[in-house]
Design a protein around this motif. Structure first.
Motif, PDB file in Angstrom:
ATOM      1  N   ALA A 164       0.832  -1.196   0.000  1.00  0.00           N
ATOM      2  CA  ALA A 164       0.000   0.000   0.000  1.00  0.00           C
ATOM      3  C   ALA A 164       0.870   1.250   0.000  1.00  0.00           C
ATOM      4  O   ALA A 164       2.081   1.201   0.266  1.00  0.00           O
ATOM      5  N   VAL A 217      -1.523   7.632   2.291  1.00  0.00           N
ATOM      6  CA  VAL A 217      -2.227   8.765   1.686  1.00  0.00           C
ATOM      7  C   VAL A 217      -2.578   9.865   2.685  1.00  0.00           C
ATOM      8  O   VAL A 217      -2.922  10.974   2.293  1.00  0.00           O
ATOM      9  N   LYS A 266      -3.386   6.443   7.123  1.00  0.00           N
ATOM     10  CA  LYS A 266      -4.398   5.970   6.188  1.00  0.00           C
ATOM     11  C   LYS A 266      -3.679   5.502   4.928  1.00  0.00           C
ATOM     12  O   LYS A 266      -2.777   6.177   4.420  1.00  0.00           O
ATOM     13  N   ARG A 287      -3.712   3.419   0.921  1.00  0.00           N
ATOM     14  CA  ARG A 287      -4.405   2.995  -0.292  1.00  0.00           C
ATOM     15  C   ARG A 287      -3.731   1.719  -0.781  1.00  0.00           C
ATOM     16  O   ARG A 287      -2.517   1.704  -1.017  1.00  0.00           O
ATOM     17  N   GLN A 347     -10.237   1.187  -5.892  1.00  0.00           N
ATOM     18  CA  GLN A 347      -9.531   2.137  -5.038  1.00  0.00           C
ATOM     19  C   GLN A 347      -9.930   1.874  -3.583  1.00  0.00           C
ATOM     20  O   GLN A 347     -10.859   2.478  -3.057  1.00  0.00           O
ATOM     21  N   GLU A 406      -9.185   1.930   0.392  1.00  0.00           N
ATOM     22  CA  GLU A 406      -8.380   2.617   1.401  1.00  0.00           C
ATOM     23  C   GLU A 406      -8.691   2.071   2.792  1.00  0.00           C
ATOM     24  O   GLU A 406      -9.821   1.687   3.089  1.00  0.00           O
ATOM     25  N   ASP A 459      -7.894   2.822   7.013  1.00  0.00           N
ATOM     26  CA  ASP A 459      -7.387   3.692   8.062  1.00  0.00           C
ATOM     27  C   ASP A 459      -6.890   2.811   9.203  1.00  0.00           C
ATOM     28  O   ASP A 459      -7.681   2.194   9.914  1.00  0.00           O
TER      29      ASP A 459
END
Length: 372
Positions: free
Chosen positions: A307, A310, A321, A323, A336, A338, A340
């Protein structure tokens, strides 16, 4: 956007963040496509790395903690004060230093979510000026977290931005030596804190709180610092804050004698220094606003997924966080997605990947990815 060593740059890469020197001259503007000529020029200017835009985060804005205009104005004025003293042995332009400090304070106090996400890029030849400004900014961020009043913040900031003034009296061949210093050379370099203190004592514009920052910024909580071997509460809090900021910026900067430590490596070193090298509360306040994994960092999770970071938020330096770019089987993530990390407990970052090497490896496995 990711930071790439100058020696690993390739023609066709796109500059992600403008390369600007201490005189506010734009050497390469953001968006410029690199050529062999540009790369050679960067190397000749001793610029160790730059940010390139590789298409990972086209929708994200990478913002510094202060405006680019104020940062380079501060670098320019610091450079002028240091250079003027080096040649004339008189301190001039100190009123402008105080003015730029006030501008930095205003920007930081008006910022809602301060997070150190970017590593400042500067040439080896201009390391000192960028380092002084960075140390000043990092010190103020820490002091704001500790509840400093604007006046107390100002006294800290003036000492911080001038903390290495005494190095103007250190022989350049010692100060800029690429190899390991001898014991005698190291003793000479250590004198810079006393030299700087003595210089500020000769000028009535400075208050003692600022002077003591310069004198004691290399003292350490366990008594192993210099010049007086102070320990614990003997060290003024301002000096301890600047000492911590000074160490972090030095660790994360490329030097002629070593490559920079990655931000998460420097973060771990400082996290382990509480009540050893620095008072724990100061370390805690500093790390609250410093990202262990800056935006754009390529990381691997305990699930095997890859990842890119972002977003970072104050107080969650280790839980950014993300992506998702690649699944555990190294196949590109088509959606997409994501995550956290602050909101989940079963995911952890296990590795920070070497962007250039690891991404080249992924490409060699015929996995297509938009790099540049």
């Amino acid at each position: 956007m990711r930071r790439v060593p100058t020696k690993m740059l390739k023609p066709g890469m796109r500059v992600g963040r403008s390369v600007i020197n201490a005189n506010e001259h734009v050497l390469l503007a953001a968006g410029t496509l690199l050529t062999e000529t540009f790369i050679t020029r960067l190397q000749k200017l001793n610029i160790p790395s730059i940010y390139v835009d590789d298409g990972f985060l086209p929708d994200m804005q990478f913002e510094d903690v202060i405006s680019e205009k104020v940062r380079y104005k501060a670098m320019q004025q610091t450079k002028k004060v240091f250079n003027d003293f080096h040649y004339t042995k008189s301190l001039v332009g100190l009123d402008k230093i105080a003015t730029i400090v006030d501008e930095i304070i205003d920007e930081l106090l008006n910022s809602k979510n301060i997070m150190v996400n970017l590593v400042d890029i500067r040439s080896n030849d201009e390391y000192t000026f960028g380092h002084c400004v960075n140390t000043c900014i990092l010190s103020m961020i820490t002091a704001i977290r500790l509840g400093y009043s604007p006046n107390r913040l100002r006294l800290l900031a003036i000492g911080a931005i001038l903390h290495d003034l005494g190095k103007t009296l250190i022989p350049p061949e010692v100060l800029n030596k690429p190899g390991k210093l001898t014991a005698e050379e190291y003793n000479i370099v250590q004198k810079h804190s006393e030299y700087g203190f003595e210089l500020l004592c000769q000028n009535t514009q400075f208050e003692n709180a600022s002077r003591l920052v310069v004198l004691h910024h290399h003292e350490r909580y366990n008594g192993t610092g210099y010049p007086h071997g102070l320990a614990g509460n003997q060290i003024p809090q301002n000096s301890a804050i600047v000492g911590l900021a000074d160490m972090y910026d030095a660790l994360t900067a490329d030097r002629v004698y070593r490559n920079a430590y990655l931000p998460h490596e420097a973060f771990e070193m400082l996290a382990a220094s509480g009540d050893y090298l620095f008072e724990f509360d100061i370390v805690k306040a500093f790390l609250h606003h410093v990202a262990a994994y800056p935006m754009g960092s390529l990381v691997k999770l305990n699930t095997g997924e890859i990842a890119v970071v972002v977003e970072n938020r104050p107080g969650f330096s280790l839980r950014p966080k993300l992506r998702i770019l690649f699944l555990a089987n190294n196949k590109p993530c088509t959606s997409q997605r994501e995550i956290d990390l602050a909101e989940v407990n079963n995911l952890t970052i296990t590795q920070v990947l070497n962007d250039t090497i690891e991404l080249d490896l992924l490409k060699s496995k015929h996995i297509k990815i938009n790099l540049v």
